[in-house]
Design an enzyme around this catalytic site. Structure first.
Site, PDB file in Angstrom:
ATOM      1  N   PHE A 133       0.940  -1.049  -0.135  1.00 40.03           N
ATOM      2  CA  PHE A 133       0.045  -0.148   0.036  1.00 40.03           C
ATOM      3  C   PHE A 133       0.848   1.228  -0.146  1.00 40.03           C
ATOM      4  O   PHE A 133       1.645   1.388   0.926  1.00 40.03           O
ATOM      5  CB  PHE A 133      -0.979  -0.188   1.098  1.00 40.03           C
ATOM      6  CG  PHE A 133      -1.930   1.124   1.178  1.00 40.03           C
ATOM      7  CD1 PHE A 133      -3.165   1.055   0.615  1.00 40.03           C
ATOM      8  CD2 PHE A 133      -1.456   2.621   1.643  1.00 40.03           C
ATOM      9  CE1 PHE A 133      -3.937   2.093   0.476  1.00 40.03           C
ATOM     10  CE2 PHE A 133      -2.398   3.625   1.640  1.00 40.03           C
ATOM     11  CZ  PHE A 133      -3.626   3.373   0.940  1.00 40.03           C
ATOM     12  N   ASP A 189       9.194   2.995   1.707  1.00 40.52           N
ATOM     13  CA  ASP A 189       8.043   3.962   2.173  1.00 40.52           C
ATOM     14  C   ASP A 189       7.771   3.781   3.781  1.00 40.52           C
ATOM     15  O   ASP A 189       7.374   2.572   4.122  1.00 40.52           O
ATOM     16  CB  ASP A 189       6.863   3.492   1.316  1.00 40.52           C
ATOM     17  CG  ASP A 189       5.592   4.264   1.826  1.00 40.52           C
ATOM     18  OD1 ASP A 189       5.413   4.895   2.758  1.00 40.52           O
ATOM     19  OD2 ASP A 189       4.476   4.114   0.970  1.00 40.52           O
ATOM     20  N   LYS A 211       1.990  10.683   8.329  1.00 37.04           N
ATOM     21  CA  LYS A 211       1.470  10.036   9.577  1.00 37.04           C
ATOM     22  C   LYS A 211       1.839  10.662  11.053  1.00 37.04           C
ATOM     23  O   LYS A 211       1.482  11.910  11.021  1.00 37.04           O
ATOM     24  CB  LYS A 211       0.947   8.648   9.594  1.00 37.04           C
ATOM     25  CG  LYS A 211       0.411   8.169   8.562  1.00 37.04           C
ATOM     26  CD  LYS A 211      -0.027   6.458   8.815  1.00 37.04           C
ATOM     27  CE  LYS A 211      -0.678   5.854   7.588  1.00 37.04           C
ATOM     28  NZ  LYS A 211      -1.846   5.704   7.911  1.00 37.04           N
ATOM     29  N   THR A 238       1.898  24.468  -4.609  1.00 36.73           N
ATOM     30  CA  THR A 238       1.712  25.574  -3.885  1.00 36.73           C
ATOM     31  C   THR A 238       2.184  25.533  -2.436  1.00 36.73           C
ATOM     32  O   THR A 238       2.913  26.404  -2.029  1.00 36.73           O
ATOM     33  CB  THR A 238       0.217  26.019  -3.912  1.00 36.73           C
ATOM     34  OG1 THR A 238      -0.046  26.167  -5.116  1.00 36.73           O
ATOM     35  CG2 THR A 238      -0.033  27.380  -3.210  1.00 36.73           C
TER      36      THR A 238
END
Lengths: 464, 464
Positions: free
Chosen positions: A181, A290, A321, A345
């Site tokens: 994931f 990751d 997280k 941005t």
């Protein structure tokens, strides 16, 4: 009394209704007109939540071992964070969100140094902040694609940079693993394979997907079988890299979680990761670890990859997280050659770095990583005991620190156990087909483990 | 004196050094070791910035007509926002960021009603919050893909839902326009075409790209020519939809900005958008209006698409920037049938909804949309005058509200003008090949327009 003077943690769960209670149901019924409420568990009273305890709008107080999908680092309403956010010097950061890439605030370099850079993984002194985990991975992939093309310049000729291809959007790929994931935006989603529903109906890329080792637990009892399984998967990785190069879609990067989390808390050995990192190097693929779910201390180290014991564990490490801001660390080569190639941005939010700096202070001051290691041992031992006690119900207890999981005999029983545990004041989450994952915050102490084990064994007894 | 008692705006620019000044350069030199600093303009002192004036770390105070890439709604350190963030009742929202999709705070439905839902576009009562503009568009695309597949069920048979295809990741596409900018994550990037450097080296999808009308300005002087140009583009849109359907990559959605912003402030008429919306409907494509840059009030209306005067302007409207939180509104049909299909850990940030609710109060209380309309007229008239005065230098003045732009003769001259204006205390940004875009906050009044025009005409005189 002002909030900051209230006791920081409660002494146990306290349940007044089943969950969701009547007030949650009323709110849900109103919310359904503007939102998809299908995933809502219940509504929360964050003002009254403290430490390890999440309080809902019906006054139920639950021991929270899921912590907002593993994203609350030091519990609810930690006094240090309340104090920080009450400080007038934080105000301008809260009301003037800058475009960080072009007009950073004066204190941004210092806050980066105090926060993210103070815990940079080995071999990495550069970091790019982003708003969330998906954006972090998307931009990490872009950085790997850009690096790969730079490297192509040098493959043609040793002395003069020379580039064979045409400028444009090349058919490059990212190799990911079954059960992985990495997020839900379209680049990430092409590397996410934990559940079919996440990807259904969304166009994807033709990128290689390697098997992730299916290990037997406890790992130390099955070292030989597990080593064979890992070797099989590594071989497949090399085959896929070669195949995709032949297909004209070379693998620019390999992305992997140190522990597959959403996919069911699947572990692999440090050897596996070391060999994989070498394969990546051999084939000129960047190696992206990751740590969105594993990072932040739950495994007993700030980064789960530190358990591999490598000086050069990765080229890119992404996070979000518990780190409160998204982003990724990277080696120097992965900085794009020109500005505005990795950009947006906001590029993060300095107010989150402010919070993170203080979270890291608390982790150090309160020795929370040692606490996690201690509570993690108690938790895993407790799970082993329960597994011995309920062999038809539980299996495959596993974990590192408090980042633990256990399998339930089937999905329906898992759902029933999760709901019953919740009604008894313990909040847990599932992962994979039939696992329960434990994701407490870092202030989850040994006595919280015992509160949990007592309640959980009662629930299990009802399912025997 | 406490910050909130300081005067809310300054009376004009005040420059002490050229920009970036020495302190900015020192900070940049330190920052280069951890970050890509290539895009950094200078470092800011947000504590001392007020209203329309951005103060840098060298004590330079600039009239800000770029506002963090158009993302500051009511100027710096607005007292109403300072007050809100100083209120102890905001604290728990700041320190306990929830997983909004599963465990929303008690006040979330109310805050949504006070903030986003109070300004929902016509025909839409549903909204999904996300962390940034890119994530908003990514998820909006996913919602359109999911809807398209649902509709395929019904194409096969009128009475019984029946689905011909196989479940999976189908070859669907999104139609976008040349010159468009919709973000930089991989789904968004496949629809972004404003500058080649954004996409270079990143794999993309084979999706159709239609021409965006190249209009002549002022629009009212070229209505016939512009209508022809728009008709040509619309014809091409229909051709592309048919072609891509034949290619087996049907167009699930059309995405467009009401004014192409990054791409050079390209306008189109309300007629063009009305016809495009009808084409979308005719071919079963969802119609997605990307208001990330145009939304929030700069055009004189909260949503630029309100200028089209339609009851049913779109199926999806995405936003971010001045709205402080990302997200998208959508019609009922675009809600995914199951939970967790549109999902991420945070799904926005309730602290931003808190700020947005107060920003909208200020907009209403201070009649800021009327102010914008007034200042916008003064700005555009001033640009017309300057264009008449400097015909070799300036052309194509255009705008709606204060969302204005003007073209400079060439890119090098534009760069020189932007730097000189900055050194004289006016902060502006470029867009497209050779445009300057005006993106003041909503508290930019007529007298700020005159301060700007005075300085700008001095700068232009030096370039004559």
């Amino acid at each position: 009394a002002p909030k900051t003077q209230v006791e920081y943690d409660y002494d146990g769960p306290s349940m007044k209704t089943s969950v969701p209670g009547p007030r949650s149901q009323v709110l849900n019924a109103a919310h359904v007109y503007s939102q998809n409420v299908g995933a809502i568990n219940f509504f929360c009273n964050y003002d009254e939540s403290r430490g390890n305890y999440l309080v809902d709008v019906d006054g139920n107080r639950m021991l929270d071992i899921y912590t907002q999908i593993s994203s609350i680092p030091i519990g609810y309403n930690h006094p240090a964070l309340i104090k920080l956010m009450s400080d007038p010097s934080s105000l301008s950061t809260l009301v003037n969100r800058p475009a960080l890439g072009i007009l950073p605030p004066e204190n941004f370099p210092d806050k980066l140094t105090e926060s993210l850079l103070s815990v940079a993984p080995s071999g990495m002194s550069r970091v790019q902040t982003m708003a969330c985990g998906s954006c972090s991975n998307e931009n990490a992939y872009k950085a790997m694609f850009i690096l790969y093309r730079v490297s192509e310049y040098y493959y043609c000729c040793c002395h003069r940079p020379f580039y064979q291809g045409v400028p444009g959007c090349p058919d490059l790929s990212i190799l990911s693993f079954m059960g992985a994931f990495h997020g839900r935006t379209m680049g990430c989603l092409a590397t996410t394979h934990s559940k079919a529903i996440h990807k259904l109906d969304v166009p994807s890329f033709d990128w290689p997907i390697a098997p992730f080792p299916k290990l037997q637990y406890p790992l130390e009892e099955f070292t030989r079988e597990n080593a064979q399984e890992e070797a099989r998967c590594l071989e497949e990785v090399e085959d896929l890299i070669v195949k995709w190069r032949q297909k004209g879609k070379p693998v620019a990067g390999i992305v992997i979680e140190p522990i597959q989390a959403e996919g069911g808390d699947n572990h692999a050995s440090p050897d596996f990761f070391r060999n994989l990192r070498n394969i990546a190097r051999k084939h000129g693929c960047a190696f992206h670890v990751d740590e969105v779910q594993t990072g932040g201390g739950n495994t007993g180290k700030l980064w789960a990859h530190e358990h591999w014991g490598m000086d050069d564990p990765a080229d890119i490490v992404s996070f979000s997280k518990k780190l409160l801001t998204g982003g990724y660390y990277h080696r120097d080569e992965l900085q794009a050659d020109k500005p505005y190639r990795i950009f947006n941005t906001w590029m993060g939010d300095p107010s989150k770095n402010l919070l993170l700096a203080e979270v890291l202070n608390v982790i150090r001051r309160e020795n929370l990583l040692e606490e996690v290691t201690r509570s993690g041992k108690a938790l895993l031992n407790g799970l082993y005991d329960l597994q011995a006690q309920f062999p038809g119900l539980l299996s495959r207890a596993r974990g590192q620190g408090t980042f633990c999981a256990i399998d339930i005999c089937d999905d329906a029983t898992r759902s029933s156990i999760l709901l019953k545990a919740r009604d008894k004041g313990v909040l847990l989450g599932g992962c994979g087909d039939r696992s329960i994952r434990f994701r407490p915050s870092l202030v989850f102490k040994e006595y919280h483990v015992h509160i949990f084990l007592n309640i959980f064994s009662e629930v299990l007894a009802q399912h025997k």
